[in-house]
Design a protein around this motif. Structure first.
Motif, PDB file in Angstrom:
ATOM      1  N   ALA A 155       1.517   6.828   0.804  1.00 51.11           N
ATOM      2  CA  ALA A 155       2.174   5.584   0.389  1.00 51.11           C
ATOM      3  C   ALA A 155       1.336   4.379   0.817  1.00 51.11           C
ATOM      4  O   ALA A 155       1.178   3.408   0.057  1.00 51.11           O
ATOM      5  CB  ALA A 155       3.574   5.514   0.989  1.00 51.11           C
ATOM      6  N   TYR A 156       0.762   4.425   2.013  1.00 46.85           N
ATOM      7  CA  TYR A 156      -0.110   3.320   2.458  1.00 46.85           C
ATOM      8  C   TYR A 156      -1.336   3.232   1.551  1.00 46.85           C
ATOM      9  O   TYR A 156      -1.753   2.152   1.153  1.00 46.85           O
ATOM     10  CB  TYR A 156      -0.535   3.512   3.914  1.00 46.85           C
ATOM     11  N   SER A 195       5.018  -5.036   4.398  1.00 49.11           N
ATOM     12  CA  SER A 195       5.852  -4.870   3.204  1.00 49.11           C
ATOM     13  C   SER A 195       6.714  -3.612   3.281  1.00 49.11           C
ATOM     14  O   SER A 195       7.704  -3.485   2.577  1.00 49.11           O
ATOM     15  CB  SER A 195       5.017  -4.933   1.917  1.00 49.11           C
ATOM     16  N   ARG A 196       6.372  -2.684   4.175  1.00 43.12           N
ATOM     17  CA  ARG A 196       7.242  -1.513   4.414  1.00 43.12           C
ATOM     18  C   ARG A 196       8.243  -1.787   5.544  1.00 43.12           C
ATOM     19  O   ARG A 196       8.875  -0.895   6.055  1.00 43.12           O
ATOM     20  CB  ARG A 196       6.373  -0.295   4.795  1.00 43.12           C
ATOM     21  N   GLU A 208      -1.647   4.065  -1.481  1.00 40.35           N
ATOM     22  CA  GLU A 208      -1.292   3.612  -2.834  1.00 40.35           C
ATOM     23  C   GLU A 208      -0.721   2.196  -2.846  1.00 40.35           C
ATOM     24  O   GLU A 208      -0.363   1.682  -3.903  1.00 40.35           O
ATOM     25  CB  GLU A 208      -0.237   4.570  -3.430  1.00 40.35           C
ATOM     26  N   SER A 209      -0.600   1.581  -1.677  1.00 38.06           N
ATOM     27  CA  SER A 209       0.032   0.249  -1.620  1.00 38.06           C
ATOM     28  C   SER A 209      -0.835  -0.777  -2.348  1.00 38.06           C
ATOM     29  O   SER A 209      -2.065  -0.631  -2.417  1.00 38.06           O
ATOM     30  CB  SER A 209       0.218  -0.174  -0.161  1.00 38.06           C
ATOM     31  N   PRO A 210      -0.227  -1.828  -2.911  1.00 39.57           N
ATOM     32  CA  PRO A 210      -1.009  -2.858  -3.606  1.00 39.57           C
ATOM     33  C   PRO A 210      -2.060  -3.494  -2.687  1.00 39.57           C
ATOM     34  O   PRO A 210      -3.167  -3.806  -3.117  1.00 39.57           O
ATOM     35  CB  PRO A 210       0.046  -3.905  -4.010  1.00 39.57           C
ATOM     36  N   GLN A 211      -1.718  -3.609  -1.390  1.00 40.91           N
ATOM     37  CA  GLN A 211      -2.669  -4.225  -0.439  1.00 40.91           C
ATOM     38  C   GLN A 211      -3.931  -3.376  -0.325  1.00 40.91           C
ATOM     39  O   GLN A 211      -5.044  -3.895  -0.261  1.00 40.91           O
ATOM     40  CB  GLN A 211      -2.008  -4.354   0.940  1.00 40.91           C
ATOM     41  N   GLN A 214       3.610   9.486   4.083  1.00 39.83           N
ATOM     42  CA  GLN A 214       3.490   8.084   4.505  1.00 39.83           C
ATOM     43  C   GLN A 214       2.055   7.571   4.335  1.00 39.83           C
ATOM     44  O   GLN A 214       1.829   6.465   3.853  1.00 39.83           O
ATOM     45  CB  GLN A 214       3.926   7.929   5.956  1.00 39.83           C
ATOM     46  N   GLN A 256      -4.909  -1.073  -2.603  1.00 39.52           N
ATOM     47  CA  GLN A 256      -5.541  -1.005  -3.936  1.00 39.52           C
ATOM     48  C   GLN A 256      -6.433  -2.224  -4.183  1.00 39.52           C
ATOM     49  O   GLN A 256      -7.426  -2.141  -4.899  1.00 39.52           O
ATOM     50  CB  GLN A 256      -4.467  -0.938  -5.032  1.00 39.52           C
ATOM     51  N   ALA A 267       0.302  -3.945   4.373  1.00 34.28           N
ATOM     52  CA  ALA A 267       1.148  -2.914   3.750  1.00 34.28           C
ATOM     53  C   ALA A 267       2.291  -2.533   4.697  1.00 34.28           C
ATOM     54  O   ALA A 267       3.422  -2.303   4.253  1.00 34.28           O
ATOM     55  CB  ALA A 267       0.301  -1.686   3.415  1.00 34.28           C
TER      56      ALA A 267
END
Ligand code: FAD
Length: 432
Positions: free
Chosen positions: A319-320, A109-110, A322-325, A316, A327, A106
């Motif tokens: 956001a981590y 990707s950020r 909730e990241s697809p990685q 932040q 999830q 994640a």
């Protein structure tokens, strides 16, 4: 009565700092050392901490310039850090857990740069990497294994455990020994208090030493956690394997984000933790002369600065989470231990986040700065650049309390660094 040079240097507290100081002194066979601790084993907090190793950032150690601590600047501090025994295990793919891997993916990707040795990266405001842990061969490597194993047979080193020091015996402006809570008096050539940031100021006050800085200036790193159910139980042997340094809008490298592969014994719950690493809030250890004890007021998140950085930390961390990685490996992120879904944080106003952080935040357990090092001209300084209590002979403090400010790091390695430097200075001073 024994000649003074035959008396021991008494080191009070055998934790991260005390063990290092005692081992430095004991390297000189002419110096008698007595290491005392009230616990039942050596090692103090280094036996129970999360083992995360970090140096912090370069400017965290501009102590000469900022606080008048002569000889303490990045160049000299880096030399000491670089010479520390190599006991850091860098987690990698082979022992990392799912949460570690998802968090690092994640971060990529950020657009957080991946850094090989984040623990000693002192310039970059953002970076992600595997965690460095004070571990060897899969086991905790505390200061005891690192520093004590070579000296436990030294004839000049005595150790007394389950022994509580009540106070330092002070004659005029000179320490002459310690008094135990049992009533026993131990004469000493010098006393080094290494009882930790919450206990050392109390010991000084109990000894009748009254300086404005003692117990004041307490700092800690406030933290928050979002926990979640793991889709598969954690297989990793390490709890914290990923480490991310982020920056807020008003600071550099002032947010730390860590993975937790498991927080429950069944290893079905993981977490992401966020910490505010540069703080302006200050608390204190208030001494009550009637009970002769100290009461701790952390006073975290009491400045606008810290509230704002905490707010950004929470956003932040969310956001981590909730990241697809994340999830892909976990579900049901919770914002409290009643199981409230953390989803609401996505739409929450600043005010709602601030209320939540006041209710839910904890601390990283990095109390420090309660007997701060500084120039003797500075009223709030308690010890000078040698760790000597300003205005007193034969009395030093060396533990997390002497840090003049919190580094942007977990505090074990910074404390060990300080103890190596003060330990070496003391050995030089007491050389017969
Ligand atoms: C739960 C937890 C997790 C942590 N995780 C990390 C981490 O992952 N990474 C990191 O870098 N840092 C971590 N830390 C912080 C770090 O471990 C501490 O900053 C560091 O160990 C402090 O060292 P110290 O020498 O100042 O105190 P301590 O190690 O606490 O040593 C003080 C010693 O003095 C003794 N003592 C106190 N009063 C007396 C008395 N009157 N008489 C005799 N003995 C006395 C105590 O028993 C203790 O052994 C963590 C701390 C905690 C609590």
């Amino acid at each position: 009565m024994r000649a003074e040079h035959q008396l021991p240097i008494v080191v009070v507290g055998a934790g991260s700092a005390g063990v290092v100081v005692a081992s430095h002194l004991a390297q000189d066979p002419a110096i008698r050392v007595l290491l005392i601790d009230n616990g039942d084993q050596l090692g103090g907090t280094s036996l129970l901490n999360y083992m995360v190793g970090m140096w912090g950032m370069r400017e965290d150690y501009d102590w000469q310039q900022k606080f008048g601590c002569k000889g303490w600047g990045w160049e000299s501090v880096q030399r000491t850090f670089s010479l520390l025994p190599d006991v850091l295990h860098c987690v990698d793919e082979s022992d990392a857990g799912d949460v570690d891997k998802a968090l690092l993916a994640a971060a990529v990707s950020r657009k957080v740069p991946i850094v090989g040795n984040l623990y000693r990266e002192v310039l970059s405001g953002r970076g992600a990497g595997w965690t460095a842990l004070t571990m060897k061969n899969g086991k905790r490597h505390s200061v005891v294994e690192t520093y004590m194993s070579s000296c436990t047979n030294f004839a000049n080193l005595s150790i007394r455990l389950q022994t509580e020091v009540d106070s330092v015996v002070v004659n005029g402006m000179r320490a002459t020994g310690v008094q135990l809570t049992s009533g026993e008096l131990i004469e000493a050539r010098g006393v080094v208090l290494c009882a930790g940031a919450l206990a050392s100021p109390v010991l000084l006050r109990r000894s009748g030493i009254d300086k404005p800085g003692i117990g004041n200036g307490l700092k800690n790193h406030p933290s928050i956690a979002l926990s979640f159910a793991l889709r598969e139980s954690a297989q990793s042997s390490v709890c914290i394997g990923a480490n991310i340094r982020e920056s807020s809008s008003i600071g550099i490298g002032d947010i730390n984000i860590l993975s937790m592969n498991f927080v429950d014994p069944q290893q079905r719950v993981g977490a992401i933790i966020g910490g505010v690493m540069q703080v302006t809030s200050q608390g204190n250890v208030e001494y009550d002369p009637n009970t002769r004890s100290g009461k701790v007021f952390f006073n975290t998140l009491s400045t606008e600065h810290d509230v704002l950085v905490m707010r950004e930390t929470i956003r932040q961390v969310h956001a981590y989470a909730e990241s697809p990685q994340m999830q892909a490996i976990a579900s049901n992120a919770c914002s409290d231990d009643q199981g409230t879904a953390a989803e609401w944080l996505g739409d929450a106003s600043d005010e709602q986040i601030d209320v939540w952080s006041r209710e839910q935040s904890g601390v990283y357990s990095h109390p420090a700065c309660t007997c701060a090092m500084g120039s003797p001209e500075n009223e709030s300084a308690v010890v000078n650049e040698f760790g000597q209590v300003i205005g007193f002979e034969n009395l030093w403090v060396c533990d997390a309390s002497v840090l003049p400010d919190l580094p942007r790091a977990n505090t074990h390695l910074p404390v060990v660094m300080v103890a190596n430097r003060i330990g070496a200075m003391l050995r030089e001073k007491f050389r017969c």
